[in-house]
Write an enzyme that holds these catalytic residues in place. Sequence first.
Site, PDB file in Angstrom:
ATOM      1  N   GLU A  44       0.853  -1.188   0.000  1.00 45.31           N
ATOM      2  CA  GLU A  44       0.000   0.000   0.000  1.00 45.31           C
ATOM      3  C   GLU A  44       0.890   1.238   0.000  1.00 45.31           C
ATOM      4  O   GLU A  44       1.682   1.450   0.914  1.00 45.31           O
ATOM      5  CB  GLU A  44      -0.922   0.005   1.225  1.00 45.31           C
ATOM      6  CG  GLU A  44      -2.004   1.059   1.193  1.00 45.31           C
ATOM      7  CD  GLU A  44      -3.075   0.803   0.137  1.00 45.31           C
ATOM      8  OE1 GLU A  44      -3.843   1.740  -0.150  1.00 45.31           O
ATOM      9  OE2 GLU A  44      -3.156  -0.328  -0.404  1.00 45.31           O
ATOM     10  N   GLU A  68      -0.514   9.505  -5.925  1.00 46.12           N
ATOM     11  CA  GLU A  68       0.578   8.530  -5.962  1.00 46.12           C
ATOM     12  C   GLU A  68       0.774   7.968  -7.374  1.00 46.12           C
ATOM     13  O   GLU A  68       1.908   7.755  -7.817  1.00 46.12           O
ATOM     14  CB  GLU A  68       0.284   7.414  -4.955  1.00 46.12           C
ATOM     15  CG  GLU A  68       0.302   7.909  -3.513  1.00 46.12           C
ATOM     16  CD  GLU A  68      -0.813   7.338  -2.650  1.00 46.12           C
ATOM     17  OE1 GLU A  68      -1.320   6.260  -2.982  1.00 46.12           O
ATOM     18  OE2 GLU A  68      -1.182   7.979  -1.653  1.00 46.12           O
ATOM     19  N   ASP A  80      -6.951   2.943   2.951  1.00 46.97           N
ATOM     20  CA  ASP A  80      -6.552   1.694   3.599  1.00 46.97           C
ATOM     21  C   ASP A  80      -7.737   0.742   3.739  1.00 46.97           C
ATOM     22  O   ASP A  80      -7.608  -0.466   3.520  1.00 46.97           O
ATOM     23  CB  ASP A  80      -5.957   1.992   4.975  1.00 46.97           C
ATOM     24  CG  ASP A  80      -4.782   2.951   4.886  1.00 46.97           C
ATOM     25  OD1 ASP A  80      -3.887   2.712   4.064  1.00 46.97           O
ATOM     26  OD2 ASP A  80      -4.769   3.946   5.631  1.00 46.97           O
TER      27      ASP A  80
END
Length: 495
Positions: A291, A322, A479
Amino acid sequence: MWRTAAVAALLAVTLHLLISYYPMDTPVEAVRILTDYLFGQRVVREPEELVAEAWDSLIREPSKGWSRVAVGVNACVDVVVCGLGLLKALALDSGNKVDHDTLQSREHLKETFSYFMDKGVAAERFFTDKELFQSIAQTASQFPGAKHFVGGNAALIGQKLSTNLNLSVLLCGPVGPKLRELLDDRIIVPAESLQEVDEYHLILEYQSGDEWGSIKAPQANRFIFSHDVSNGEMNMMETLISSLEEFEPELVVLSGLHMMEGQGKEERNKRLQQVSVLISEIPNEISVHLELASMTDKTYMNTIVDQQVLTIVNSIGLNEQELLFISQAGSGPHSSQKHWNGAPDIGMVSDIIFWLLKEYGRTDSRKDSDLTRIHFHTLAYHILATVDGYWSNQISSLVAGARVAGNQACGTDAIDPTKVVLEFPKEFVFSQMDGLLKSKKMTLNPTNPVHTWHRENISFFITPVLICVNPVRTVGLGDTISAEGLLYSERVSFL
C-alpha cells in the site's frame, strides 16, 4: 381506434424517455420499468439507489479466502481535529499557498496546509522540529472535539481485516499503550512490537466549502503531519519477516515506505535496500500487497523503482496523487501533467496503470517480476487492473472496496442513498492513448455499474463511488478500500 393509437403513441414516447434517462443494456429492463409504472409502482429511482442495489447483487465471497494475514509496518495514534480550528488556536492565519516537501516551522505548516486545502486533496508531511511538533501535538490532543484513533496504514488495514471473524491478523509495528488500547483485541501483536511511548500523527480535517481567508475547500479532505522516527525508519520490518515462519500467513500487507522520505538521502537509500532484501525473502507462495501513500521526493520514488520494490510484490494499492507521481518519476504516460485538474481523467489513469503493469509487472512469463494487480482509488471512482490468469473474483473485490468507502465516510453500516451522491463523468473513454479505446465514449448505467475492458493481457474493471455528502471521517479510506478489496480477492496462480 384513435384512442388505441394515442395510447400506443404515448407508451412509445414514455418508453423512449425512460431509455434516454436510464441507460439500459436490454429492452427488457425498459419494459420492466414501464410495467411497474402501469401497475402504479414507483418508477423514478435515484441513480445512487440503483448503484447500491446493483453492488449488493455483484458481490460474492471468494471460493477460497485468506485465513491468516500479516500486516506491517507503520502504526501510530491519529489525533483527528478540525484543521481550521487548530490553526486558529495556534494563532496562524491563511497565507501563501506553498507545497513544502518537509515542514520545518509553523509558517511551513500553514503554507502547505493552504496549498492542499485550496485543491481539496489529501497530503502527508514530516515535521522536522521535534520539540515544536510535540508542542503542536499537545495543543491538538487537548483541542475541543479532538479524537484519538488507530493510525498508520498498516494498523488501519489490520484493524479493518480483523472485522472478519474467520481471519487471524498479525500486526507488526510500533505499538504503544494508547494504540494497544485502541486496537481490536483479536489482533496479534508480537512482544517485539510493543513500546513504551506511542507515535502520534496529527490529522487536520476540513469539509467541502470550508473557508480560510481567500481559500474555499472544493471538497472534504485532510492534511496529515508528524515527527515519527520509529515508522520513519521502518524499524519493525525485521520483526515482521521473522514472525512469518511461525504465523504462516497466506497474505502479507506492507506499508510505510513513504514514512522514510524524511530521512537523509544516504540513510534512506541504505535502509530501503535492506527493506527490499527483506521483502524478497518472503516465500513465493505468500501473496504480498504493498500500500503506497503520499510522497514528494521524485528521487526517492526513482530509488524505490530502481530497487525493484514494485516488482517483488504481487499487488499494489494507490490513489491519484501517488499514481501520477510514479508516472512523473519514471517519465511514464501523461507525466508532463503537474497535477490533476479536478477528478482524474479515466482514460489517463488507465494509461498510467497499463504502463505500470507493462513496465514493472509480469505481463510476460519471461519477465522477472511478481506484480500482477493494481487497485486504484480516487474520490469519484475506483479501477482494478490484473494480469490475466493470476487473480479471480475481482469484480467483487472492486465493488466491495467502493461500497465500503461510502459506508465508512458516512459512518453507516449500509449505503444510505440519501446521504451519498454520484459524481461520475457523464461520458468517458478507457484510454487517451490507445486509438480504438479512445474513440469509444462510454456512459454509466446505474443498474450495471461495472465496466470491463482489456488491453493486451490486462483486464480492467471500473465502478463509481457513492460519495458521502457530509463525511464523518476521511482518514484511512484508502486503507479500508484496499483491505476490503483484498478480502474479496483470490490469487489463483503462484509465480
